[in-house]
Enzyme design. Structure first.
Site, mmCIF file in Angstrom:
data_model
loop_
_atom_site.group_PDB
_atom_site.id
_atom_site.type_symbol
_atom_site.label_atom_id
_atom_site.label_comp_id
_atom_site.label_asym_id
_atom_site.label_seq_id
_atom_site.Cartn_x
_atom_site.Cartn_y
_atom_site.Cartn_z
ATOM 1 N N ASP A 9 12.005 11.340 61.409
ATOM 2 C CA ASP A 9 12.404 13.124 61.610
ATOM 3 C C ASP A 9 11.711 13.099 62.973
ATOM 4 O OD1 ASP A 9 12.202 15.920 59.848
ATOM 5 O OD2 ASP A 9 11.777 15.854 62.067
ATOM 6 N N ASP A 98 18.385 15.992 62.894
ATOM 7 C CA ASP A 98 17.247 15.450 63.607
ATOM 8 C C ASP A 98 16.703 14.531 62.769
ATOM 9 O OD1 ASP A 98 15.911 17.251 62.087
ATOM 10 O OD2 ASP A 98 14.114 17.128 63.672
ATOM 11 N N GLU A 99 17.328 14.092 61.553
ATOM 12 C CA GLU A 99 16.678 12.980 60.644
ATOM 13 C C GLU A 99 17.689 11.937 60.343
ATOM 14 O OE1 GLU A 99 15.188 15.040 56.893
ATOM 15 O OE2 GLU A 99 16.039 16.816 57.975
HETATM 16 N N1 DCP Z 1 16.245 24.484 63.458
HETATM 17 C C1 DCP Z 1 16.722 25.908 63.634
HETATM 18 N N2 DCP Z 1 16.438 26.831 62.799
HETATM 19 C C2 DCP Z 1 15.570 26.771 61.757
HETATM 20 C C3 DCP Z 1 15.041 25.438 61.635
HETATM 21 C C4 DCP Z 1 15.460 24.492 62.523
HETATM 22 O O1 DCP Z 1 17.476 26.080 64.675
HETATM 23 N N3 DCP Z 1 15.109 27.686 60.848
HETATM 24 C C5 DCP Z 1 16.586 23.381 64.193
HETATM 25 C C6 DCP Z 1 15.489 23.423 65.359
HETATM 26 C C7 DCP Z 1 14.675 22.308 65.173
HETATM 27 C C8 DCP Z 1 15.590 21.291 64.392
HETATM 28 O O2 DCP Z 1 16.549 22.203 63.584
HETATM 29 O O3 DCP Z 1 13.968 21.468 66.176
HETATM 30 C C9 DCP Z 1 14.940 20.387 63.478
HETATM 31 O O4 DCP Z 1 14.431 21.275 62.315
HETATM 32 P P1 DCP Z 1 12.946 20.686 61.905
HETATM 33 O O5 DCP Z 1 12.984 21.399 60.563
HETATM 34 O O6 DCP Z 1 13.156 19.130 61.596
HETATM 35 O O7 DCP Z 1 11.985 21.228 62.953
HETATM 36 P P2 DCP Z 1 11.374 20.422 64.165
HETATM 37 O O8 DCP Z 1 12.079 19.295 64.331
HETATM 38 O O9 DCP Z 1 11.355 21.699 65.065
HETATM 39 O O10 DCP Z 1 9.898 20.273 63.672
HETATM 40 P P3 DCP Z 1 9.246 19.185 63.011
HETATM 41 O O11 DCP Z 1 10.118 18.278 62.358
HETATM 42 O O12 DCP Z 1 8.224 18.517 63.668
HETATM 43 O O13 DCP Z 1 8.564 19.991 61.801
HETATM 44 CA CA CA Z 2 12.385 17.462 62.864
#
Ligand code: DCP
Ligand code: CA
Length: 419
Positions: A9, A98-99
């Protein structure tokens, strides 16, 4: 038996890409989004920022916050680069935004120390993209993902089969995929706070308490895997549309483009592990009139020929005027997880055998639908490796010589390859 699935991820995905692109944002609290926070850098999370929070509140919590409007196509380039690295280490990779899940089943001899391979992938991702990823290794997809969740950001954790029970038992119920705040609260009222305590509930009581999802959770709290897809990973629709290079009445061109757009949409649906319950077609005449229709399929699908023949039927019903067409589009809607079809199947079918043995496999004698699934899984794989244009099939053949191509496919007048 060794652990055999790797989950990765990307850490603070959107925010990290912005930091990688702009060194001045490096090490600073950054939020990507408009209206609400889509992604917050880990520096920003120290101030209590999280996804979904209104930007106004985020600014209050963190006055030095740098806010960036999103650049979706750029994020996709980064994730695709990372998934390409993963693909070098696994015959089957399933990706969601992103996974990614890498299937390492049966690869014990090639990867006797899976942690070392995961470390190499993490190192390469960082060197080649500037982003950090968190990795988890487990006996199944669920455990791999749960493992990675415990070591975010920039971590690596492997849960060996012998450690599984101890690992999962003491985690709070909310860490189990499928348990949200509401379910956690409900379980809390019964004094059930850990995943281990959930096992005290019988299958029947979980079903009475939570309905059908209770049955899935009965398996999950015992470390058994079921398909894990979170609702946010399911788009409302997958649309592909384009204008023609010149307004046209030529049916071969129109059919070819319709087929090509269908292929692009179904390819995305398969990549996301989804199938459509509805198909829509949209046309724009050159005099400005627009028509659109969406109809329900009898059986949900993500197969090219099924979606295309349905879309063609809709198109014929819509296209009734003797006026040239300016633009055409196809949409898949009512998307649901496709548990019955995974790219992994194709590798299971192939096993260690050669391609000719696949033909001898009794499975291949099954219905043509199954054959098309298998064929498409191969085509998707080849396209992933050698570019979309490496395989041209169906009515898209009509476009050869009519439209230019690059590695990504035919060059459409209006690029439509977004989700
Ligand atoms: N995303 C979004 N709205 C949300 C949740 C996520 O647009 N409510 C988008 C932005 C994030 C991406 O999806 O960058 C990936 O979601 P993640 O939950 O994996 O969040 P991040 O990658 O930002 O953080 P992490 O995985 O480190 O917790
Ligand atoms: Ca992520």
């Amino acid at each position: 038996m060794m652990a055999c699935v790797l989950h990765i991820d990307i850490d603070a995905f959107f925010a990290s890409v912005e930091q990688a692109r702009n060194p001045r944002l490096m090490g600073k609290p950054v939020a990507v989004g408009s209206g609400v926070v889509a992604s917050a850098s880990y520096e920003a999370r120290k101030f209590g920022l999280q996804a979904g929070m209104p930007l106004r509140k985020a600014r209050e919590l963190c006055p030095s916050l740098r806010i960036v409007v999103g650049h979706a196509p750029i994020y996709r380039c980064f994730s695709e680069r990372i998934f390409a690295i993963c693909s070098e280490y696994a015959p089957a990779v399933e990706t969601y935004l992103d996974e990614a899940y890498c299937d390492w089943n049966g690869m014990e001899r090639l990867y006797p120390v899976p942690e070392a391979v995961a470390s190499e992938i993490r190192r390469r991702v960082f060197e080649e993209t500037g982003l950090t990823i968190t990795a988890g290794i487990g006996r199944n997809r669920m455990l791999a993902k749960m493992a990675s969740k415990t070591v975010k950001p920039n971590g690596l954790r492997s849960v060996l089969p012998a450690e599984e029970d101890a690992f999962i038992r003491d985690l709070p119920v909310i860490r189990l995929p499928g348990v949200g705040p509401k379910t956690a609260k409900l379980l809390g009222k019964l004094n059930i706070r850990t995943i281990g305590e959930m096992r005290l509930l019988s299958e029947d009581s979980l079903r009475n308490l939570l309905g059908m999802p209770g049955l899935i959770l009965y398996a999950r709290c015992r470390g058994q895997d079921t398909q894990v897809i979170s609702p946010r990973e399911i788009p409302r629709s997958i649309r592909r549309e384009t204008s023609f290079h010149q307004d046209t009445t030529d049916r071969e061109t129109v059919d070819g483009v319709l087929y090509y757009l269908t292929e692009r949409a179904t390819n995305t649906a398969r990549r996301l592990g989804l199938k459509a319950r509805q198909v829509g077609v949209k046309i724009h005449y050159c005099d400005g009139l627009e028509e659109e229709t969406t109809r329900k399929l009898t059986t949900p699908t993500q197969l090219d020929t099924e979606v295309y023949s349905f879309a063609l039927g809709l198109f014929e019903r819509l296209y009734v005027r003797r006026v040239a067409l300016h633009r055409v589009g196809v949409a898949l809607a009512g998307l649901i997880p496709d548990d019955g079809f995974r790219q992994l199947e194709i590798f299971e079918a192939r096993g260690a055998s050669s391609a000719t043995e696949v033909v001898a496999d009794p499975c291949v004698g099954l219905r043509s639908q199954r054959r098309e699934r298998t064929l498409l899984a191969h085509i998707d794989q080849i396209r992933e490796r050698y570019g979309y244009a490496s395989v041209v099939c169906g009515k898209s053949l009509h476009l050869l010589g009519k439209l230019e191509q690059d590695d990504h496919g035919f060059l459409l007048r209006t690029s439509s390859l977004t989700l």
